[in-house]
Design an enzyme around this catalytic site. Structure first.
Site, PDB file in Angstrom:
ATOM      1  N   HIS A 133       0.821  -1.209   0.000  1.00 54.48           N
ATOM      2  CA  HIS A 133       0.000   0.000   0.000  1.00 54.48           C
ATOM      3  C   HIS A 133       0.859   1.265   0.000  1.00 54.48           C
ATOM      4  O   HIS A 133       0.465   2.291   0.532  1.00 54.48           O
ATOM      5  CB  HIS A 133      -0.927   0.017   1.221  1.00 54.48           C
TER       6      HIS A 133
ATOM      7  N   HIS B  66      -7.428  -0.530   2.739  1.00 54.61           N
ATOM      8  CA  HIS B  66      -6.846  -0.904   1.445  1.00 54.61           C
ATOM      9  C   HIS B  66      -7.173   0.214   0.456  1.00 54.61           C
ATOM     10  O   HIS B  66      -8.344   0.577   0.294  1.00 54.61           O
ATOM     11  CB  HIS B  66      -7.421  -2.235   0.982  1.00 54.61           C
TER      12      HIS B  66
END
Length: 609
Positions: free
Chosen positions: A543, A587
């Site tokens: 990420h 996310h």
């Protein structure tokens, strides 16, 4: 329920009525387009943001758009559409195969930094987990960049424009798994699981109303805290819904004013004007040219954009290209080993890298129906793939990230009440529950059946950077996520590990896990043991973000303004995860989609479309 099913069916039928792509605009090499081709916009990077921008900007027939992707088409790998197979793509030809520097906070281990090198970018190989971030995150976003247009009220319509809720692949009744009104009518298809496992109901039975482990009816309705059904970018047919399939292949590649070129690597940005070497601040430099090639030995070609070059190459490659082009810290670029002429002194380029550490926690279970044999035995995996190919059913329609997840706030008194999250509707930590052994650097054992809880710190405070290895564009960037470099982050991972143990509590008389869990692998007696395990086994959840951070005009450490324009130059914009002023506590793929949809409108407004 009947009216809801009808509404979703209508949206599906409308999507099927769109014109099929002829593939006429998809080229395998830059030399496949005429040498005299002219473009208004050149988009560098065919991932999430690049695909969205190519689609939206080419809606205007008067604009000619070029989209460049360094990797191949997503149609060249037959595992990309299969949700459960995404882990097989890591380390393959559609991954940049980057690796971090040795991480002191992880006992000097190097960590794979997975990024998609393929049309659709990371949306073509990620775990497909869909989180749009909490309202608090977006409101904080607006405050950090001093622009209320980035608050939730300013971006909500773009989230509706991105995605739509569809039937799960097995067509089960999902009315208690989502809040339909929280979703829109966009091209990316979102669904809950199409293949239930034996742990799903046990996870839900572990929720406790009014506690830190409460049930969340939809984690994409503004408040992310609690345990919820995991939503994924998976179509009603059990296929991955990527930026490429949703925004390009579905209806756009037939457009005569759009060229998409794969296997085209951008190596330098420059100006076609005489002011290219001015960096004294007296006037802005116009960046309008991108240099492209395929391999280190291939000829290079320059393409000029009449209106803008847009960088959408991600949190690693966007700062890498800027630095190679002389846009970055003057002190760093003046290093004799680089000797790169400085176009713009922008010290924030490559800095502020944030990422989420991910840790697998394992339990041995009394269940012969875990997915362990699927990952353990190629012949079992192949049987399930054939069922998917024939009917789009079975285990291959589920994400290899589990069916349920939870975001959690720290308990009262944690580190004196320290809370770096965006607000009470954002979590500090996360758990994802998998019905089998999750292979994150640890291959599945030859025998046994397992439960994995993936734990993560989502309100991280550790920051790293992306720098140049050399002035050779084919040398990978130096990536240092600097994980566990703050006491808060390692203490947070220890806390969520303890939360996972507490949630299961399989020795309790009324536990839904009683007689299911046999034992915990790596049992701990102290927090120090947990911390050592975390440092030894955590990886990146991929990420990475924030390396070309967005900020106000007065924030001199922020390389781009709140309209995503690179400060100090004209004609250059950045639209990807590198612009996050703060990493989302979730996310982030949906966040990138939203940013790209809003960016398209900002660009159209600037050029009066």
């Amino acid at each position: 329920m009947a009216s809801l099913r009808f509404a979703r069916l209508l949206v599906l039928l409308l999507s099927l009525s769109l014109p099929l792509a002829t593939q006429a605009a998809l080229h395998n090499f830059i030399d496949d387009i005429p040498s005299d081709a002219k473009y208004d916009y050149v988009i560098v990077g065919g991932g999430i943001a690049g695909s969205v921008l190519a689609s939206r900007l080419s809606e205007s027939e008067k604009w000619k758009v070029l989209l460049l992707e360094a990797g191949p088409s997503d149609t060249t790998n037959d595992k990309i559409p299969i949700p459960f197979e995404n882990g097989r793509l890591f380390g393959s030809e559609v991954d940049w195969n980057y690796t971090s520097t040795p991480q002191p906070g992880a006992f000097n281990r190097t960590i794979p930094m997975i990024r998609g090198k393929v049309l659709g970018g990371s949306s073509s190989l990620n775990h497909m987990t869909w989180n749009r971030a909490s309202n608090d995150y977006w409101d904080n976003f607006g405050r950090l960049v001093d622009d209320p247009g980035w608050s939730w009220s300013g971006v909500e319509r773009y989230y509706d424009k991105v995605q739509r809720l569809v039937f799960p692949p097995d067509e089960h009744d999902d009315s208690k798994e989502v809040i339909p009104s929280a979703h829109g009518r966009g091209p990316v298809q979102i669904s809950t699981t199409g293949f239930h496992t034996n742990i799903d109901q046990r996870v839900l039975n572990s929720t406790r109303d009014g506690s830190r482990y409460s049930f969340n009816p939809d984690s994409n309705a503004g408040d992310m805290v609690g345990i919820a059904w995991l939503q994924s970018s998976i179509t009603s047919r059990g296929e991955r819904s990527s930026a490429s399939t949703a925004y390009l292949h579905s209806s756009v590649l037939h457009r005569k004013n759009l060229d998409v070129v794969v296997n085209a690597r951008a190596v330098k940005l420059s100006s076609s004007q005489n002011n290219a070497n001015r960096s004294d601040g007296s006037r802005k430099i116009r960046i309008d040219t991108v240099e492209i090639t395929n391999t280190p030995d291939s000829p290079r070609r320059k393409i000029t954009a009449a209106k803008e070059i847009i960088l959408s190459s991600g949190a690693f490659n966007t700062p890498h290209l800027l630095l190679l082009s002389g846009i970055g810290s003057q002190a760093d670029l003046a290093n004799p080993s680089l000797n790169i002429p400085v176009l713009v002194n922008s010290p924030g380029v490559g800095k502020h890298l944030a990422d989420h550490p991910l840790l697998p926690n394992y339990w041995l279970v009394a269940d012969n129906n875990t997915f362990d044999d699927v990952t353990r035995y190629p012949d079992v995996e192949e049987r399930w793939i054939k069922e998917w190919q024939k009917e789009r059913k079975g285990i291959m329609v589920m994400p290899h990230a589990g069916n349920t997840l939870g975001f959690f706030r720290h308990p009262e008194g944690f580190r004196g009440g320290e809370d770096p999250s965006s607000g009470k509707r954002s979590g500090n930590t996360e758990m994802i529950y998998l019905n089998g052994w999750a292979e994150f650097g640890q291959p599945v054992p030859r025998t046994g059946n397992y439960l994995t809880i993936l734990t993560s710190v989502v309100s991280v405070t550790s920051l790293g950077q992306v720098t140049l290895r050399s002035s050779n564009p084919f040398d990978p960037p130096v990536i240092n996520p600097n994980i566990f470099s703050t006491p808060y982050d390692i203490d947070s991972m220890v806390q969520v590990m303890k939360d996972a143990e507490d949630l299961l509590n399989f020795n309790a008389t009324d536990s839904p896990w009683k007689d299911y869990i046999i034992s915990k692998l790596n049992p701990f007696t102290t927090d120090a043991e947990r911390a050592d395990y975390a440092r030894n086994n955590s990886v990146s959840i991929s990420h990475g973000s924030g390396t070309v951070r967005m900020g106000s005009q007065h924030d001199h450490e922020a390389p781009v303004d709140s309209s995503l324009r690179v400060k100090g130059v004209k004609g250059l914009r950045v639209v990807d995860a590198s612009v996050f002023p703060k990493i989302p506590e979730c996310h982030p793929q949906a966040v990138v989609y939203v940013i790209a949809e809003k960016a398209a409108d900002l660009i159209k407004e600037d050029h009066k479309e």
